[in-house]
Design a protein around this motif. Structure first.
Motif, PDB file in Angstrom:
ATOM      1  N   PRO A 246     -15.352 -17.813  62.180  1.00  0.00           N
ATOM      2  CA  PRO A 246     -16.219 -18.032  61.218  1.00  0.00           C
ATOM      3  C   PRO A 246     -15.954 -16.905  60.091  1.00  0.00           C
ATOM      4  O   PRO A 246     -16.818 -15.870  60.317  1.00  0.00           O
ATOM      5  CB  PRO A 246     -17.425 -18.690  60.599  1.00  0.00           C
ATOM      6  N   ILE A 247     -15.295 -17.061  58.518  1.00  0.00           N
ATOM      7  CA  ILE A 247     -15.710 -15.753  57.262  1.00  0.00           C
ATOM      8  C   ILE A 247     -15.357 -16.482  56.089  1.00  0.00           C
ATOM      9  O   ILE A 247     -15.607 -18.088  56.246  1.00  0.00           O
ATOM     10  CB  ILE A 247     -14.506 -16.068  57.808  1.00  0.00           C
ATOM     11  N   VAL A 248     -16.128 -15.731  55.698  1.00  0.00           N
ATOM     12  CA  VAL A 248     -16.073 -16.281  54.387  1.00  0.00           C
ATOM     13  C   VAL A 248     -15.404 -15.604  53.406  1.00  0.00           C
ATOM     14  O   VAL A 248     -14.242 -15.229  53.182  1.00  0.00           O
ATOM     15  CB  VAL A 248     -17.400 -15.580  53.743  1.00  0.00           C
TER      16      VAL A 248
ATOM     17  N   GLY B 189     -12.752 -19.719  42.457  1.00  0.00           N
ATOM     18  CA  GLY B 189     -14.046 -18.876  42.942  1.00  0.00           C
ATOM     19  C   GLY B 189     -15.338 -19.339  43.734  1.00  0.00           C
ATOM     20  O   GLY B 189     -16.339 -18.568  43.876  1.00  0.00           O
ATOM     21  N   ARG B 190     -15.056 -20.244  43.873  1.00  0.00           N
ATOM     22  CA  ARG B 190     -15.968 -21.509  45.305  1.00  0.00           C
ATOM     23  C   ARG B 190     -15.972 -20.670  46.574  1.00  0.00           C
ATOM     24  O   ARG B 190     -14.469 -21.050  46.768  1.00  0.00           O
ATOM     25  CB  ARG B 190     -16.228 -22.942  45.169  1.00  0.00           C
ATOM     26  N   PRO B 191     -16.872 -19.979  47.057  1.00  0.00           N
ATOM     27  CA  PRO B 191     -17.047 -20.161  48.077  1.00  0.00           C
ATOM     28  C   PRO B 191     -16.969 -20.997  49.601  1.00  0.00           C
ATOM     29  O   PRO B 191     -18.060 -22.180  48.748  1.00  0.00           O
ATOM     30  CB  PRO B 191     -18.447 -18.453  48.747  1.00  0.00           C
TER      31      PRO B 191
ATOM     32  N   GLN C 127     -10.634 -13.619  51.002  1.00  0.00           N
ATOM     33  CA  GLN C 127     -12.383 -12.989  51.342  1.00  0.00           C
ATOM     34  C   GLN C 127     -12.749 -12.010  49.698  1.00  0.00           C
ATOM     35  O   GLN C 127     -14.154 -12.166  49.930  1.00  0.00           O
ATOM     36  CB  GLN C 127     -12.332 -11.796  52.392  1.00  0.00           C
ATOM     37  N   ARG C 128     -12.069 -11.805  49.189  1.00  0.00           N
ATOM     38  CA  ARG C 128     -12.581 -11.381  47.422  1.00  0.00           C
ATOM     39  C   ARG C 128     -13.682  -9.855  48.323  1.00  0.00           C
ATOM     40  O   ARG C 128     -13.329  -9.166  48.929  1.00  0.00           O
ATOM     41  CB  ARG C 128     -13.257 -12.447  46.703  1.00  0.00           C
TER      42      ARG C 128
END
Length: 185
Positions: free
Chosen positions: A85-87, A93-95, A58-59
């Motif tokens: 859903p979760i980022v 590094g690409r989300p 998740q950073r």
């Protein structure tokens, strides 16, 4: 003391075409194993993530509602599964918006030592791809249940959690748009 993942379960998870992970149901819920599709999706190898909590994916994304859902699932032992859903972020590094499904794996003694998880990128998914993923996850769970059962493990929850694909895709697109419009994106 935590039991070891049964060999038949490990073999099955490794052969799955769906991105899968198994975490400890104890302490910080560190990852015990991930399969090759998980590595292909995230860019992280098993060596990168085993022993770490998957929240590292998740950073610094806020993920307020998804985090609350996941915390509730992990704390409330009577909640058998969760899908949200979760980022997340790939190793480079690409989300992406991960459609995360988690279920408890319980021994026949009722003890829960493992949490099973499935991941799918819904960032820019076509509805037919999500439908294909739903079908693959249903098939994965359908085959996992008897294999786990033979090893004395019960996969909790029902497949009713796998529903409302169009709503989930819409929510994922909104999450990604918010992320892309954030300062520094």
């Amino acid at each position: 003391m935590q039991q070891e993942l049964p060999r038949s379960l490990v073999d099955y998870l490794r052969q799955s075409r769906v991105a899968l992970a198994v975490a400890s149901a104890h302490d910080d819920n560190h990852l015990l194993m991930v399969n090759d599709p998980f590595s292909a999706l995230t860019g992280y190898t098993a060596d990168d993530v085993v022993g770490r909590n998957c929240r590292m994916l998740q950073r610094d994304a806020p993920n307020v509602q998804p985090r609350a859902k996941l915390r509730d699932f992990l704390v409330q032992s009577d909640q058998t599964n969760v899908r949200t859903p979760i980022v997340n972020f790939r190793k480079d590094g690409r989300p992406f918006v991960n459609l995360l499904y988690m279920s408890r794996l319980r021994g026949i003694d009722g003890r829960c030592d493992f949490v099973f998880a499935s991941q799918f990128d819904v960032s820019r998914s076509q509805p037919e791809l999500l439908a294909e993923y739903d079908e693959q996850l249903r098939a994965t769970l359908g085959k996992l249940v008897p294999i786990a059962g033979d090893a004395g493990i019960v996969v909790e929850g029902t497949l009713l959690t796998i529903a409302n694909s169009a709503a989930i895709v819409a929510q994922a697109k909104m999450m990604l748009a918010d992320l892309e419009s954030a300062p520094g994106a």
